[in-house]
Design a protein around this motif. Structure first.
Motif, PDB file in Angstrom:
ATOM      1  N   TYR A   8       0.819  -1.202   0.000  1.00 45.64           N
ATOM      2  CA  TYR A   8       0.000   0.000   0.000  1.00 45.64           C
ATOM      3  C   TYR A   8       0.857   1.258   0.000  1.00 45.64           C
ATOM      4  CZ  TYR A   8      -3.220  -3.606   1.736  1.00 45.64           C
ATOM      5  OH  TYR A   8      -3.947  -4.762   1.886  1.00 45.64           O
ATOM      6  N   ARG A   9       0.305   2.336  -0.556  1.00 41.80           N
ATOM      7  CA  ARG A   9       0.959   3.635  -0.493  1.00 41.80           C
ATOM      8  C   ARG A   9       0.761   4.230   0.894  1.00 41.80           C
ATOM      9  NH1 ARG A   9       2.240   6.307  -5.207  1.00 41.80           N
ATOM     10  NH2 ARG A   9       3.315   7.691  -3.760  1.00 41.80           N
ATOM     11  N   GLU A  10       1.755   4.984   1.368  1.00 45.90           N
ATOM     12  CA  GLU A  10       1.705   5.627   2.681  1.00 45.90           C
ATOM     13  C   GLU A  10       2.130   7.082   2.553  1.00 45.90           C
ATOM     14  OE1 GLU A  10       3.174   1.467   4.871  1.00 45.90           O
ATOM     15  OE2 GLU A  10       4.508   3.207   4.727  1.00 45.90           O
ATOM     16  N   ASN A  11       1.283   7.985   3.000  1.00 43.33           N
ATOM     17  CA  ASN A  11       1.596   9.410   3.002  1.00 43.33           C
ATOM     18  C   ASN A  11       1.462   9.943   4.423  1.00 43.33           C
ATOM     19  OD1 ASN A  11       1.928   9.572   0.191  1.00 43.33           O
ATOM     20  ND2 ASN A  11      -0.272   9.816  -0.116  1.00 43.33           N
ATOM     21  N   CYS A  12       2.388  10.811   4.815  1.00 49.30           N
ATOM     22  CA  CYS A  12       2.321  11.457   6.127  1.00 49.30           C
ATOM     23  C   CYS A  12       2.718  12.917   5.969  1.00 49.30           C
ATOM     24  CB  CYS A  12       3.243  10.758   7.124  1.00 49.30           C
ATOM     25  SG  CYS A  12       3.143  11.405   8.818  1.00 49.30           S
ATOM     26  N   ASN A  18       6.411   9.701   2.034  1.00 43.30           N
ATOM     27  CA  ASN A  18       5.661   9.272   0.851  1.00 43.30           C
ATOM     28  C   ASN A  18       6.343   8.019   0.329  1.00 43.30           C
ATOM     29  OD1 ASN A  18       4.189   8.917  -1.446  1.00 43.30           O
ATOM     30  ND2 ASN A  18       4.757  10.850  -2.412  1.00 43.30           N
ATOM     31  N   GLY A  22       3.202  -0.900   2.919  1.00 39.79           N
ATOM     32  CA  GLY A  22       2.180  -1.785   3.454  1.00 39.79           C
ATOM     33  C   GLY A  22       2.832  -2.877   4.275  1.00 39.79           C
ATOM     34  N   PHE A  73      -2.810   4.858   2.562  1.00 42.54           N
ATOM     35  CA  PHE A  73      -2.981   5.208   3.971  1.00 42.54           C
ATOM     36  C   PHE A  73      -2.389   6.604   4.160  1.00 42.54           C
ATOM     37  CE2 PHE A  73      -3.690   0.803   4.097  1.00 42.54           C
ATOM     38  CZ  PHE A  73      -4.194   0.422   5.335  1.00 42.54           C
ATOM     39  N   TYR A  75      -1.664   9.805   6.773  1.00 40.39           N
ATOM     40  CA  TYR A  75      -1.530  10.178   8.182  1.00 40.39           C
ATOM     41  C   TYR A  75      -1.252  11.673   8.286  1.00 40.39           C
ATOM     42  CZ  TYR A  75      -0.462   5.150   8.774  1.00 40.39           C
ATOM     43  OH  TYR A  75      -0.481   3.786   8.755  1.00 40.39           O
ATOM     44  N   PRO A  82      -5.064   6.702  10.459  1.00 42.76           N
ATOM     45  CA  PRO A  82      -4.927   6.954   9.027  1.00 42.76           C
ATOM     46  C   PRO A  82      -6.259   7.039   8.300  1.00 42.76           C
ATOM     47  CG  PRO A  82      -4.465   4.657   9.494  1.00 42.76           C
ATOM     48  CD  PRO A  82      -4.631   5.345  10.829  1.00 42.76           C
ATOM     49  N   ILE A 211       5.299   4.587  11.887  1.00 43.13           N
ATOM     50  CA  ILE A 211       4.548   3.956  10.804  1.00 43.13           C
ATOM     51  C   ILE A 211       5.210   2.626  10.443  1.00 43.13           C
ATOM     52  CG2 ILE A 211       3.811   4.143   8.398  1.00 43.13           C
ATOM     53  CD1 ILE A 211       3.652   7.172   8.780  1.00 43.13           C
ATOM     54  N   GLY A 212       4.496   1.538  10.637  1.00 45.44           N
ATOM     55  CA  GLY A 212       4.990   0.233  10.235  1.00 45.44           C
ATOM     56  C   GLY A 212       5.797  -0.528  11.261  1.00 45.44           C
TER      57      GLY A 212
END
Length: 387
Positions: A8-12, A18, A22, A73, A75, A82, A211-212
């Motif tokens: 999955y893509r993750e942005n914060c 960025n 996942g 996701f 944040y 998220p 994150i993660g």
């Protein structure tokens, strides 16, 4: 080892992040140095090929099943809830993945599922909303370890108070050999079918990127328990150390040569954190409210004179929000009984607080520029005061 998990893509927003990981992608990256040739089974759309290529450069054998759209996701900060796009209830379930190997790590998916046949399997359901039992979809394992957090454990069993009862009930219900409960600042607890219970400490890091971290824990535990056949307690301890390494840098893969350098956190009883600052602007008020909310979620009590209207004299540690700190805050820090308390100052980038930092009581304070790191640093201080 084989891994089944989401990509999955993750942005914060803060700190800026960025990436495409996942649970599955991060787990594969985490153990890529420890277990060369690790195979990741996941779902992905064509637009993410560049990120899949990055995993392949680490030596991961990625087996992709197509899906029609990215899953993101987002944040505000790493400890915020998220926003998931598309919403999980709008996703179309994809074809089931099937995996067979000696050692398999299976995560729960948003958009699909994996049926596992393994000698040793590790299962991380990744959700507290009606987590599916490992064997419900036809998965089997000669030896099964379930790794989950406290909320997921309570949801899976219905036990809301006693963790040990819930863990042993889950062992019976899912025919597992052991359950590892991730407990945040308190580390983890390993419950084995034999009745052995092992407390695993959390390990201190100078920064905390959250994150993660659960993905990293599950990956390292699975590598050492399912693939290398270490005891559950040894594997969980190495996983906890790996989390500290990841928190420090946010970088993967995990370097096993560094795992011995982290010091355990000796948690005592939950103390009280004194939260000081001003709330003269919307941003300052939000930061103060969010700090109180997060600290309570981490397991400590919070006294905030600005929000509560009173000052606690039983605090074990103090957190000072530097932005806008005025003469009244400085007087509070200089007054009794605050001198002697462990103190943490959150001075975010661009915030000037020269007068505040001249206060003698802050000479030994921890000055941090990251919200998440500040929350963990002061919580550790409050918990370790009585140790």
């Amino acid at each position: 080892m084989r891994i089944a998990g989401g990509f999955y893509r993750e942005n914060c927003c803060l700190p800026a992040w960025n990436a495409a990981f996942g649970s599955g992608g991060r787990a594969a990256a985490a153990i890529s140095r420890l277990s060369p040739g690790t195979v990741l089974h996941t779902y992905c759309e064509e637009s993410e090929d560049v990120h899949i290529h990055a995993l392949k450069k680490l030596g991961v054998d990625v087996r992709v099943n197509s899906r029609p759209t990215s899953i993101v996701f987002a944040y505000f900060h790493p400890l915020s809830r998220p926003h998931i796009q598309p919403p999980p209830d709008m996703l179309t379930l994809q074809h089931i993945i099937t995996i067979s190997d000696e050692a398999v790590l299976r995560f729960g998916f948003l958009e699909g599922d994996a049926i596992v046949d393994a000698d040793r399997a590790v299962y991380d359901p990744q959700t507290w909303r009606n987590p599916a039992p490992f064997r419900a979809n036809g998965s089997r394992a000669n030896e099964l370890a379930i790794v989950l957090n406290e909320l997921e454990l309570k949801s899976a069993t219905g036990y809301q108070a006693e963790l040990s009862l819930a863990a042993h009930q889950l062992i019976e219900d899912q025919q597992a050999e052991l359950v590892v409960v991730k407990r945040g600042i308190w580390g983890a607890t390993v419950y084995e079918r034999s009745g052995i219970v092992t407390l695993i400490p959390a390990y201190r890091s100078s920064r905390v990127f959250k994150i993660g971290t659960g993905d990293v824990f599950s990956a390292i535990f699975a590598h050492y328990w399912a693939e290398k056949r270490l005891s559950a307690a040894e594997a969980a301890d190495l996983a906890s150390r790996a989390v500290a390494q990841y928190c420090n840098s946010g970088q993967l893969p995990i370097d096993p040569a560094e795992l011995g350098q982290f010091a355990p956190i000796h948690c005592g009883t939950a103390g009280t954190v004194l939260l000081l600052g001003v709330a003269g602007s919307l941003g300052q008020r939000y930061t103060m409210e969010e700090a109180r909310f997060v600290l309570k979620g981490l397991g400590v009590e919070v006294c905030c004179p600005v929000l509560d209207g009173e000052l606690s004299y039983s605090a074990c540690a103090a957190l000072i929000l530097a932005e806008g700190a005025d003469a009244e805050i400085i007087r509070s820090i200089e007054s009794e009984p605050l001198p002697g308390l462990p103190m943490v100052v959150l001075q975010e980038k661009g915030v000037r607080c020269d007068e505040l930092l001249k206060v003698p009581a802050l000479e030994k304070a921890s000055i941090v520029d990251d919200f998440t790191t500040a929350m963990y640093t002061v919580t550790w201080a409050a918990l370790e005061t009585d140790s």
